[in-house]
Structure formats: structure tokens, C-alpha cells
Design a protein around this motif. Sequence first.
Motif, PDB file in Angstrom:
ATOM      1  N   LEU A 549       0.322  -0.897  -0.200  1.00 37.64           N
ATOM      2  CA  LEU A 549      -0.009   0.320   0.077  1.00 37.64           C
ATOM      3  C   LEU A 549       1.055   1.605  -0.167  1.00 37.64           C
ATOM      4  CD1 LEU A 549      -2.960  -0.658   2.604  1.00 37.64           C
ATOM      5  CD2 LEU A 549      -2.982  -1.089   0.034  1.00 37.64           C
ATOM      6  N   ASP A 550       1.940   0.999   0.037  1.00 37.24           N
ATOM      7  CA  ASP A 550       2.715   2.264   0.028  1.00 37.24           C
ATOM      8  C   ASP A 550       3.679   2.563  -1.360  1.00 37.24           C
ATOM      9  OD1 ASP A 550       2.855   3.124   2.527  1.00 37.24           O
ATOM     10  OD2 ASP A 550       3.854   1.684   3.675  1.00 37.24           O
ATOM     11  N   SER A 551       4.105   1.578  -2.142  1.00 38.91           N
ATOM     12  CA  SER A 551       4.393   1.338  -3.208  1.00 38.91           C
ATOM     13  C   SER A 551       3.925   1.010  -4.243  1.00 38.91           C
ATOM     14  CB  SER A 551       5.590   0.627  -3.416  1.00 38.91           C
ATOM     15  OG  SER A 551       5.487  -0.618  -3.161  1.00 38.91           O
ATOM     16  N   GLY A 552       2.407   0.899  -3.896  1.00 39.00           N
ATOM     17  CA  GLY A 552       1.843   0.149  -5.424  1.00 39.00           C
ATOM     18  C   GLY A 552       1.783  -1.081  -5.844  1.00 39.00           C
ATOM     19  N   GLU A 553       2.881  -1.566  -4.869  1.00 33.57           N
ATOM     20  CA  GLU A 553       3.168  -2.905  -5.852  1.00 33.57           C
ATOM     21  C   GLU A 553       2.157  -3.737  -5.575  1.00 33.57           C
ATOM     22  OE1 GLU A 553       6.542  -6.393  -6.515  1.00 33.57           O
ATOM     23  OE2 GLU A 553       6.815  -4.570  -4.905  1.00 33.57           O
ATOM     24  N   ARG A 554       2.114  -4.748  -6.576  1.00 30.54           N
ATOM     25  CA  ARG A 554       0.976  -5.173  -6.888  1.00 30.54           C
ATOM     26  C   ARG A 554       0.979  -6.857  -7.494  1.00 30.54           C
ATOM     27  NH1 ARG A 554      -5.150  -4.993  -6.950  1.00 30.54           N
ATOM     28  NH2 ARG A 554      -6.067  -6.802  -7.162  1.00 30.54           N
ATOM     29  N   ARG A 555       1.005  -8.027  -6.889  1.00 28.16           N
ATOM     30  CA  ARG A 555       1.850  -8.917  -6.811  1.00 28.16           C
ATOM     31  C   ARG A 555       1.209 -10.642  -6.532  1.00 28.16           C
ATOM     32  NH1 ARG A 555       6.986 -10.995  -7.317  1.00 28.16           N
ATOM     33  NH2 ARG A 555       7.570  -9.083  -6.069  1.00 28.16           N
ATOM     34  N   GLU A 556       0.199 -11.046  -7.397  1.00 29.52           N
ATOM     35  CA  GLU A 556      -0.465 -12.644  -7.472  1.00 29.52           C
ATOM     36  C   GLU A 556       0.143 -13.995  -6.580  1.00 29.52           C
ATOM     37  OE1 GLU A 556      -2.609 -13.680 -10.630  1.00 29.52           O
ATOM     38  OE2 GLU A 556      -3.600 -12.041 -11.194  1.00 29.52           O
ATOM     39  N   ILE A 557      -0.145 -13.969  -5.554  1.00 33.11           N
ATOM     40  CA  ILE A 557       0.660 -14.727  -4.894  1.00 33.11           C
ATOM     41  C   ILE A 557       0.295 -15.929  -4.950  1.00 33.11           C
ATOM     42  CG2 ILE A 557       1.849 -12.915  -3.706  1.00 33.11           C
ATOM     43  CD1 ILE A 557      -0.715 -13.663  -0.840  1.00 33.11           C
ATOM     44  N   GLY A 558      -1.818 -15.815  -5.794  1.00 30.52           N
ATOM     45  CA  GLY A 558      -2.144 -16.978  -4.763  1.00 30.52           C
ATOM     46  C   GLY A 558      -2.995 -17.529  -5.605  1.00 30.52           C
ATOM     47  N   PRO A 559      -4.324 -18.700  -6.006  1.00 29.52           N
ATOM     48  CA  PRO A 559      -5.781 -18.086  -6.350  1.00 29.52           C
ATOM     49  C   PRO A 559      -6.435 -17.679  -5.535  1.00 29.52           C
ATOM     50  CG  PRO A 559      -5.363 -20.410  -5.145  1.00 29.52           C
ATOM     51  CD  PRO A 559      -3.786 -19.854  -5.209  1.00 29.52           C
ATOM     52  N   ALA A 560      -7.348 -17.154  -6.081  1.00 30.85           N
ATOM     53  CA  ALA A 560      -8.713 -16.397  -5.520  1.00 30.85           C
ATOM     54  C   ALA A 560      -8.685 -16.652  -3.873  1.00 30.85           C
ATOM     55  CB  ALA A 560     -10.070 -16.265  -6.484  1.00 30.85           C
ATOM     56  N   SER A 561      -9.330 -16.658  -3.100  1.00 35.23           N
ATOM     57  CA  SER A 561     -10.217 -17.369  -0.946  1.00 35.23           C
ATOM     58  C   SER A 561     -10.663 -16.241  -1.232  1.00 35.23           C
ATOM     59  CB  SER A 561      -8.246 -17.092  -1.220  1.00 35.23           C
ATOM     60  OG  SER A 561      -7.864 -15.722  -0.691  1.00 35.23           O
ATOM     61  N   THR A 562     -11.432 -17.953  -0.280  1.00 39.79           N
ATOM     62  CA  THR A 562     -13.114 -16.541   0.202  1.00 39.79           C
ATOM     63  C   THR A 562     -12.543 -16.420   1.623  1.00 39.79           C
ATOM     64  OG1 THR A 562     -13.076 -18.624   1.396  1.00 39.79           O
ATOM     65  CG2 THR A 562     -14.644 -18.394  -0.248  1.00 39.79           C
ATOM     66  N   GLU A 563     -11.077 -15.983   2.090  1.00 45.27           N
ATOM     67  CA  GLU A 563     -11.063 -15.585   3.032  1.00 45.27           C
ATOM     68  C   GLU A 563      -9.233 -15.742   3.305  1.00 45.27           C
ATOM     69  OE1 GLU A 563     -11.839 -15.372   8.453  1.00 45.27           O
ATOM     70  OE2 GLU A 563     -11.981 -17.154   6.701  1.00 45.27           O
ATOM     71  N   ALA A 564      -8.513 -14.679   4.212  1.00 48.50           N
ATOM     72  CA  ALA A 564      -7.268 -14.334   3.597  1.00 48.50           C
ATOM     73  C   ALA A 564      -7.289 -13.495   4.761  1.00 48.50           C
ATOM     74  CB  ALA A 564      -6.747 -14.301   2.896  1.00 48.50           C
ATOM     75  N   ARG A 565      -5.426 -14.280   5.740  1.00 43.47           N
ATOM     76  CA  ARG A 565      -5.247 -13.367   6.027  1.00 43.47           C
ATOM     77  C   ARG A 565      -3.781 -13.471   6.842  1.00 43.47           C
ATOM     78  NH1 ARG A 565      -8.969 -11.956   7.116  1.00 43.47           N
ATOM     79  NH2 ARG A 565     -10.991 -11.836   8.586  1.00 43.47           N
ATOM     80  N   LEU A 566      -2.976 -12.054   6.653  1.00 45.56           N
ATOM     81  CA  LEU A 566      -1.716 -11.976   6.948  1.00 45.56           C
ATOM     82  C   LEU A 566      -1.101 -12.300   8.360  1.00 45.56           C
ATOM     83  CD1 LEU A 566      -0.942  -8.853   4.886  1.00 45.56           C
ATOM     84  CD2 LEU A 566      -0.311 -10.826   4.388  1.00 45.56           C
TER      85      LEU A 566
END
Lengths: 709, 172
Positions: A549-566
Motif C-alpha cells: 500500500l505504500d509503493s503500489g506494487e501488486r503481486r499475485e500470490i495464489g488462487p482466489a480465496s474466500t478468506e485470507a489473513r496475513l
Amino acid sequence: MSEHDPIRLLASLDRPVSMPSGLAAEIWADVEAELMGSPSVSTQIDRKERPPWKGPLAATAAALAVLVVGLGTWVFLAPDQPTVASTTTTVPTTSSTNGLPVAPPDVVVGTAEDGFVDVLAALDQASGRWQPGEDFRYAYQVSVVCDCPDAGTRWVRIFDDIQEADPWDVIPIFSRIRTDVETGPDRVDVAFSPDDGHPIYYSVQWPDGSDAGDMVLGVDEFHEIALTASEFDGEWRFTSGIVDGNEFGNPVSDGAITLSINEGFGDFPIDCNTGSMLVDIFDGSFGIGPIFSTAAGCGTYSDEAEQFVAAIKRAETIRHDGSELVLSGPGVELRFVEPQLPDLLGELPLTAAGETLLLEFPNGRSRGLVYTIETSRQLGESVRYVLTAEAEGVDSDASWTEWYGEFEVPDVQATGTGPDRIVIPDTIQNGDYRLCSPYWEPDTFCFDLLVRPASAPWFVTAGVDGVILHDADGTSSVIANEAADIAFYVDGLLVSWGMQDDAIVLRRDGQVSEVALQSGDILLDVAHTDDRLVALVTNRSNATSAVDLDSGERREIGPASTEARLQDGVALLSLSETGLEARSLEGGLLWEATIDAETMIVPSDPGVVRLDRFGDLYIDSDPAFRQFLETRLVDVLTGEELDSFEYELAIPLEGDQITERCLRAELQDGVLLCPQPDGRLVTLQVEGGDMLDFPAGRGRIATYARQDD
Amino acid sequence: MSESGPVTDGSLLDPISFKDFYDRALPVIYGYFFKRVGGSHALAADLTQETFISAVRTLQRGARVDSPMPWIVTIARRRLVDHIRSGSGTGRTVVRDAPPEDLSTSAAEARLTAALGMLSADHRLALILRYVDDLAVAEVANHLGRSLRATESILARARAALSAAYDEVADV
């Protein structure tokens, strides 16, 4: 497709079905009429019931020529304007065929060509927060402006032709609004709560037959509280009631009832939920509007709460009886007393989420180690916490848990001057609270507690920060003028998404930054990791992405998920309720587990099961998972009973919480060995399922034995 | 008119354009309701009519529509949610009236539709939104006004209830 699996068959339902041509044409005729602006049933209703236009009141009405309402402008049409006169119909003055009050006086409402205002559309414009079809839980407010020729008391009624189908189906939705009218423009707040997605037209009438003058119905900015204060405002603890001869008391053990009345707004607990309503109090009369309740599933339900709800709906009068408050009506009586507040020991220093506070007791006051953090009453649920303090000489660690509803926590007595050490919960929102020790009576006491944003730039996500970005039409694209700000909390810090200069921006701690979110993104989590503020998003591209959210970089990391957590720099993805994956923010798969149709968690690495927030989610909400947790240690992994088994738990659970954090626990002979980060080994006496299957239902912490080695 | 192409407010408000859209969308919307309200033809027709009228009124208020079909399906979904949550759709009785003559359904579909009609309103709505409309759990939670946790729980119970109802229908 299996015909034996109804869940799989469900997808087959989504296909077009031809409608008989005759019926299709019939529906089209109605749609076309609407499209062409032909009079609908509702406009016919309006014409029949529209109050008469009367009198040369242009001079005073001119003062109301323009009423600016929120983001929109409502133009009051002065009475001498021919367009108004041409659209006004005289209502019979001596009789009513539809149950409406006879001969309403001169009224003009709004600016719609038929004299009626689409209040919901106005709300939409004014607040930007209401969308068609949205469920309403709280009342909204409109204002009536009356340019009345003489002073006096009048009653306003609002009628709602809800279904636009039956010309005489006019329902008063909140009919006892009173105003003292002074000469000249006056305003009265009128609260109502629309509950349907239909365009609903409201008319406001003066039913007392007085010459009320001209009136405009407009909409102020969004408000959630309306009406005025009364001498009965405050908190009232329910003590006893009678309904049709049957006495009942306060269900203290299952959720004590305290009625809160605040400037025309009331709320009270209904088991683990909160009921909210508008309260109309005037000259000893009492009435309430519809009760809007939160809809949490409660572990227990009490008959008393149900009786209380039934009784308060029938109450018609309010009075003091000595120190008691009494509501009464046909066959019902409810009695209340003012709750005795505990001693207020003082104000704690300004603090922030996650900080540690030291409580000192100069007089050596005895106290328990259990505290609660309570919010002042407000709309919706009051989020509270249960804390345990750490005190010298007493075996206790500082900990906290979120709490909804009743609870039971083992407590021990502490004496001396302290200091006792407490930790302010990570997830607490900024605001005013009371820190209380109410469970060591009679020595109950409270501190005022003021929580403000943390100065540390570290964010810990709370469980409430998921937001969905979509537009009013549901097309999953964010349109600038329709995107309302959506706020959530990260570590007590208010963060909001919003639109600014046609870009989605993130506001936090006084900063505004543009973020790389896309149309249709569903924001799943935000957290700081390695000093970067990272968002996990998923959208219809069938991917989960990490967005810096600071640099704006976006990277796909996996399939679509119904819920995800960091969590700890790792993205945990829940995949269509069938599996769990842990992925690095660079996209690599770290580990995975599956949940099969019988809701069993099967690890990819036998011998190690990771139950993190996802596991908590299921375990906490579904009894089957609790049972599974018990049997899993015995059956699932090896098919035979085990005396010991290693697995990892990442607690805390939300709601039902064990305060221990077992980094790697081992079950031996019914004892859970729980190594602590500092090297201590905590043992928990547990039986299968005990940890999560709280005997008194959700929100209640079970008593458990504990011993430090 | 392309189904997925952008449509301006004015063009869709034009009766001819809207009729074209109506003809294409009618079976979609009618089909949407028919299978989701327990196989009631009359109720599906009523909800279909309400959906189109609501769509017209939304357009008349100046709404911009880029993708008409998803847009009106969304309106239909809200109507369905309103209908079920208003209590009108809370009955546990299988309500089926005479289907349109050209409506062909497999035995399994008919059985499934009947089973859906036996579920409680919350369960039926949760399953429809999740598995028929293919919404994410978070979106289902949004429609239900429940937390994610509660929605997961509802879905788990709803799946079990549907399986039981599906078996029950087969036994009849």
C-alpha cells in the motif's frame, strides 16, 4: 454431475427459464408504463390523498423556497406558483374513506410533481450511505420544516404506502411525533426506518385539523439518533415485570437487562444481542418504534428477554415511582431502578492499544485480577474485553480477550499497593472506555480509560477489518461519486478507504495515500510486515494478490480465496472451504492442508497440523469441528488412538478464547503441554474438546485448571 | 446491443432499447427466481416484474449502468434477499405450482428445487448466494448481515440441512 450431491447440483440452477409469452407481455406492459412515466398505482394514491393547497401563504412560504439537503437541493415550490396549484387536489373536508385523518390542513410536501418526496432517494443523496435494497437496522432521520401561522402543539404523522399496491393500505410507521410549533419556520426531527428496497413515498400531514400552514419534508445529513431528551434519560436496570398477570424478573444469569434511554433513542440487551428503537416520551406517554436487533447467534436464550420485549411494546405510560421507573400499559408493567455505578477511582493515563498500564492502589485496596473494558452505550454492540492483570505474588499473566455477553472467569484476590500490570488489547478501537473490576463485590471500582492512536508504526490487524469495495449497482466497480468511505480499525487506528480525485485512497493517521486497488477487489486483510503495509485482496480474476500500500506494487500470490489473513509475514488463504494454504508474499507455497467434506482438517505434513485463524473460525462456529478436534487426535491422522501428538496452535481465538499461546503443544495423557516463548512449560488439564467447547455457550470462558511447572 | 458492452443511461431508458434488453434479460431473471423460490411460478413472475420496475426507477434516478445484465441480476438478488428476509419466504413448505409448459427440468433438479423449498429462509438464502450465485463467503455474509464466522456456520448447517431435505424428498 452427481445426482447424489445436492451442493454440486445447486450450480445447475443458474440457467435461464423461458416465461410464457402472455405473461411476459403482461409484465412488459407494466414495465413500459413505468418507463414511459405513466401514473402508477402509487401516484394515484397520492392524488387521492394529497392534502389541499390552500391560502395565500406565499410570503412566509417564500422563506422556505430552497431547502438545501445534504448533497442535494430540494426546491420548495411556493404556493403562488402555478405549477404547484395545478398538481394539487382538494381532499374532502368532512369524511375519510380510507381511515386517514379527516381533512388534513394545508400541506405541501417536497417537490415531487405530485407533492410527495421520495425520501429514500433523498437519503441516498444526502448521506451517500444508503443503497437500494440495503437492510436497515437503525433509524434514519428526516426533518420537517413548518412555516406555521400560529404557535401551538401539533402532532405529525408519517404515512407509508409501503407496497404501492393497495390504494388504502396506508400504514403509520411512527405516528406519535409531537412538536411545539412557534410562529414561523420550525423543525422537528422525525425518525423512521424504511425496511424495503422499494421506492417509498412518505407524506407528512397534520392530522389535528389545525391550520398548520405549509410544510416541507426534507432530509438532513445522515443521523442515527433523533428526537429529544427527557427527564427519563439514563440507564435503568430492569428489576421486575408483569405480562398478563405473569411475573418475571431480570434474567441476570443469562444477560441482565438494562434499558438505556438517550434523547429519544433506546436500547437494551436481548440475550447476547442488542435491541434498539426510537422512544417517544411526552407528558407521561410512552411509545416505541420498531425494535431493531442485532442478529448474533446466542448460546442461550431466556424467556425473560422475550417477555420483556413483548411487554415494552405494549407500554403506554412512563412515570417515576419513588426511585423506580415504571412503564405500564394494558396488562403490562415493567419496573426499573437506577444501576449503582461502582466507585470511580480516577482516570488512567492516556494509552494506546497494545500498551501496558500499571495500576497502583495507594490504600492497599483488595481487588480481583479480572477487569473489564466497557464502552459507553451506543448504537449497535458494545465491544468489551475481559482482562487479567499480573500482580506481584500472584500466579497470573497479563492477558486479554474480546468478550460478548456473559462470562465466567476464575479470579483471585490481590492486596497491597501494586502495581498490577494490565495490557490494553491490541484490537481495541480508539475512544473512551471504563476499566472496571466489577466482579469482586462489594469492592467494585472503575477507571476512566482513554485510548488513542499508538505512536508506534506497527499494525496488527484485527478481525474486523475486512471490507468489500463495490458500487451501488453491484457491478463490482468503484465509481467515484458512489463510493462511500469505509472505515475500519487497524491496531486501534482508524483507517478508511475512500475516493479522492477519482482514485481510491487510504487514509490513516492523518495521511492520505493512493493505493493500487482495482475495481472488484475485495479487501481481505491489511497488516504491516517487514515495515511494509500490505493488503491482501482477491477479485474476480481468480487470484489473491498482495498489494504494497505504500509503493503500489501488486503481486499475485495464489488462487482466489474466500478468506485470507496475513500472519507473521505469511498469507494464509482459505480456498473455497476445501483447503488452507500458506503462501509467502512472493507467491511461493509454504504449506497446505485440506478440509474434506466431513470437515476434517488433513495436514499435508502428517504429524503437524496448523490451526490458525481459519481453524479457529470453524472450530468456534461449528460444533462438528469441536467434535472433530477431539476425535482428530485419536482417529483421523493414523486411524488409531494416540497418547501424544504434536500440533501447533496459534491462539487466540476470537470470542471464545483461551489466553494461553501455545507455540507447540503436546497432548500427553489428557494433559496439554504448552511451551511458552520464555521457556516455561504451561500444562493444561483438558479433556477432549474442553478447550473449545465451552459449557455455557459462546462468549463464556470455561473454568479450567492450570499449573505452571 | 452487446450484453457486456457499456450502455449509457439514455439508451437503456429508451423504450425500444429497454425492450430489447427486457427480452434478453427476462428468461435470465425469471429463471433466477424460479429456481430460488422453491419452484413457484407465480412468485417468480411477481419478483421478476418487481425487478424490472425497480430497474426502470433506478435508471430514472440517473444511475449509470455499464453492464446491464449483471446489474439487473444484482437487483434481482436484492429482491430475492428482501423477499426471503422479509419473512415472505420463510415457510418450510414446498410450494410448487404449475410450471411453464416449456420448462424442462431433470428429476434431480426438481428434487433439488423441492429440497431447497424445505429449508429455512437463512439456510436457503445462504446456499443460493454461495453456491448458485457463486458469491464469496464474505459477500454472502454481507448480504446476510452476519459475520464471516456466523456465515460459515450457517453454510455448514445449511449444507447438512439440504442433504437431509434432499434425501427426504427422495423418500417421498
